[in-house]
Write an enzyme that holds these catalytic residues in place. Structure first.
Site, PDB file in Angstrom:
ATOM      1  CB  SER A 207      -0.943  -0.080   1.202  1.00  0.00           C
ATOM      2  OG  SER A 207      -1.983   0.829   1.077  1.00  0.00           O
ATOM      3  CG  ASP A 371      -6.848  -3.733  -3.029  1.00  0.00           C
ATOM      4  OD1 ASP A 371      -7.614  -2.751  -2.857  1.00  0.00           O
ATOM      5  OD2 ASP A 371      -5.631  -3.671  -2.798  1.00  0.00           O
ATOM      6  CG  HIS A 405      -5.528  -2.675   0.625  1.00  0.00           C
ATOM      7  ND1 HIS A 405      -4.953  -2.298  -0.564  1.00  0.00           N
ATOM      8  CD2 HIS A 405      -4.942  -1.912   1.578  1.00  0.00           C
ATOM      9  CE1 HIS A 405      -4.061  -1.328  -0.333  1.00  0.00           C
ATOM     10  NE2 HIS A 405      -4.039  -1.080   0.965  1.00  0.00           N
TER      11      HIS A 405
END
Ligand SMILES: *[C@@H]1O[C@H](CO)[C@@H](O)[C@H](O)[C@H]1NC(C)=O
Ligand SMILES: *[C@@H]1O[C@H](CO)[C@@H](O)[C@H](O)[C@H]1NC(C)=O
Ligand SMILES: *[C@@H]1O[C@H](CO)[C@@H](O)[C@H](O)[C@H]1NC(C)=O
Ligand SMILES: *[C@@H]1O[C@H](CO)[C@@H](O)[C@H](O)[C@H]1NC(C)=O
Ligand SMILES: *[C@@H]1O[C@H](CO)[C@@H](O)[C@H](O)[C@H]1NC(C)=O
Length: 437
Positions: A207, A371, A405
């Site tokens: 991320s 995601d 995620h």
């Protein structure tokens, strides 16, 4: 990104707490010595921050001035246990977590009288939190999986947590915290390489860690990058931010959050430099309406109007335009071998609808593919900008279906895939291409 941490039911927490079995075989000792060192760069909110208060600190309420243990360092983020035991501490911690922009220095800093430091830079030991809602958001599952194939903390496995409240600024603008992080990160990579017989290092990011790493790499000499970086494995990040990140900016921060599960951004009273770093990029989203109201629509191209509409000050809007946006627009191919791995097939916020223009109300959400946090559209945008660079060399993009995620760094199936891609880098690279699963 984890701007919107979700509370998990106790059952889910229990299930996630069972040890992960990662099916990749353990490597024998001689194989272990062939491993390239790995440095993990986790996502937003993953660093733990310690704070210390000086006499200069003016507490919002008298109780906030003197932490129980005196004037030493204490855990500011994330201090779940203390906040559970004594909710009255919440406004104190929220106040001490805020940043202020200092126009004279041209940089963000802590509140006067608050000193902070990132806990355990260099190691992955701080990737675990005592808050059950934050389990598995910070690569702890990946640490376990890598240890399962022979990696050892401090020998060939390292962590680079960073103060997630800060962000890289446009070239020429001061961002002392990001600059200091970059220097430490560079040294860490060099030491990691040294400890493994001068083998170059594999950087694995999740991320927002990917953004910090891309900007860091872009600002190193190409010769350094080529000497020290074997491979960049970037998980769960595209090139264009995410419309989801417009939402927490809309929360009305007039009153302090009543509980910690509110977004960390609300907790910091929308004062972080990084809150602008992953806003949707005009290069990817252009004029497409992302926030829809009856009277007016907002797109990536008129983001500044949106920020003003949700109540950010003129100064903050200017900081978005001059400090953060140029970084977003200037994301470039890292020019080191790279594998980008993303989840798809999960509903991911594409647009927010506030019909009556009340930004404090819960919006209706229009979903696209991604995601759950990162849209496929931005992943493809990243891929095309990297492939377009004539000097990039090896690049592979992998899309894993049904992977969220957080699942990318905690689901057994995804972890296996990520670890096998890391181990793959021990062998010489071969073909490039986009793979589905
Ligand atoms: C958590 O915060 C409280 C109150 O500020 C402090 O007394 C405590 O020492 C902190 N915990 C740690 C581990 O530092
Ligand atoms: C949050 O910031 C705004 C200004 O941006 C200020 O008016 C408000 O008092 C702050 N709230 C808290 C709880 O600090
Ligand atoms: C806002 O966008 C929506 C969806 O694209 C569109 O239907 C609507 O007409 C737009 N509204 C305004 C005021 O431009
Ligand atoms: C906006 O929404 C919030 C949350 O639902 C509500 O408390 C508030 O009264 C609304 N404001 C207006 C002007 O309707
Ligand atoms: C994704 O998950 C859904 C629901 O669990 C399932 O129906 C679907 O078959 C899965 N798709 C893939 C490609 O695994």
């Amino acid at each position: 990104m984890e701007l919107l941490p979700q509370r998990l039911s106790p059952l889910v927490v229990l299930l996630l707490a069972t040890p992960l079995f990662v099916g990749a075989p353990s490597l024998a000792d001689d194989a272990t010595s062939s491993l390239h060192p790995v440095v993990l760069v986790p996502g937003n909110t993953c660093a733990q921050l310690d704070a210390r208060l000086t006499d200069e600190y003016e507490p919002p309420t008298p109780g906030c001035g003197m932490p129980k243990q005196g004037r030493g360092w204490f855990r500011l983020w994330d201090n779940f246990t203390a906040l559970q035991e004594d909710p009255a501490l919440l406004p104190c911690h929220a106040d001490q977590l805020r940043l202020v922009y200092d126009p004279v220095a041209g940089d963000y800093r802590n509140m006067p009288g608050v000193k902070t430091r990132v806990v355990s830079f260099g190691s992955t030991r701080s990737f675990r939190f005592d808050d059950p809602a934050r389990k598995n958001v910070c690569m702890e599952g990946l640490v376990d999986a890598l240890e399962g194939v022979g990696y050892r903390e401090g020998a060939n496995l390292f962590g680079a947590p960073y103060d997630f409240r800060h962000a890289p600024a446009a070239p020429g603008m001061a961002s002392k915290v990001f600059s200091d992080f970059s220097s430490s990160f560079k040294l860490l990579v060099e030491r990691a390489s040294e400890r493994s017989g001068n083998k170059p290092v594999i950087l694995v990011t999740h991320s927002m860690g990917g953004l910090f790493t891309m900007v860091f790499l872009d600002r190193t000499h190409l010769a350094w990058r080529r000497r020290f970086v074997k491979h960049l494995v970037m998980l769960c990040l595209g090139a264009g931010g995410s419309p989801l990140n417009m939402w927490p900016l809309a929360f009305n921060a007039a009153s302090p959050p009543s509980s910690l599960p509110g977004t960390v951004l609300t907790y910091g009273n929308r004062s972080f430099a990084s809150m602008f770093s992953l806003l949707p990029s005009p290069k990817v989203y252009g004029d497409a309406p992302l926030v829809i109201t009856g009277a007016k629509n907002y797109s990536a191209s008129n983001m500044a109007e949106y920020l003003a509409a949700v109540g950010l000050s003129e100064e903050q809007v200017a900081l978005y335009r001059t400090r953060a946006l140029p970084v977003t627009l200037d994301i470039r191919a890292p020019l080191v071998p790279m594998t980008s791995i993303n989840g798809v097939g999960v509903p991911t916020i594409d647009k927010l609808v506030f019909w009556d223009g009340n930004f404090s109300a819960k919006p209706q959400l229009v979903n696209g593919d991604g995601d759950g946090q990162i849209n496929l559209q931005t992943v493809l945008a990243l891929e095309s900008l990297i492939r377009a660079h004539p000097d990039q060399g090896y690049f592979k993009s992998i899309l894993i279906p049904n992977t969220t995620h957080k699942g990318m760094i905690s689901d057994e199936f995804a972890l296996k895939r990520v670890v096998s891609e890391i181990l793959e880098q021990i062998k010489p690279p071969h073909d490039t291409g986009t793979l589905i699963n």
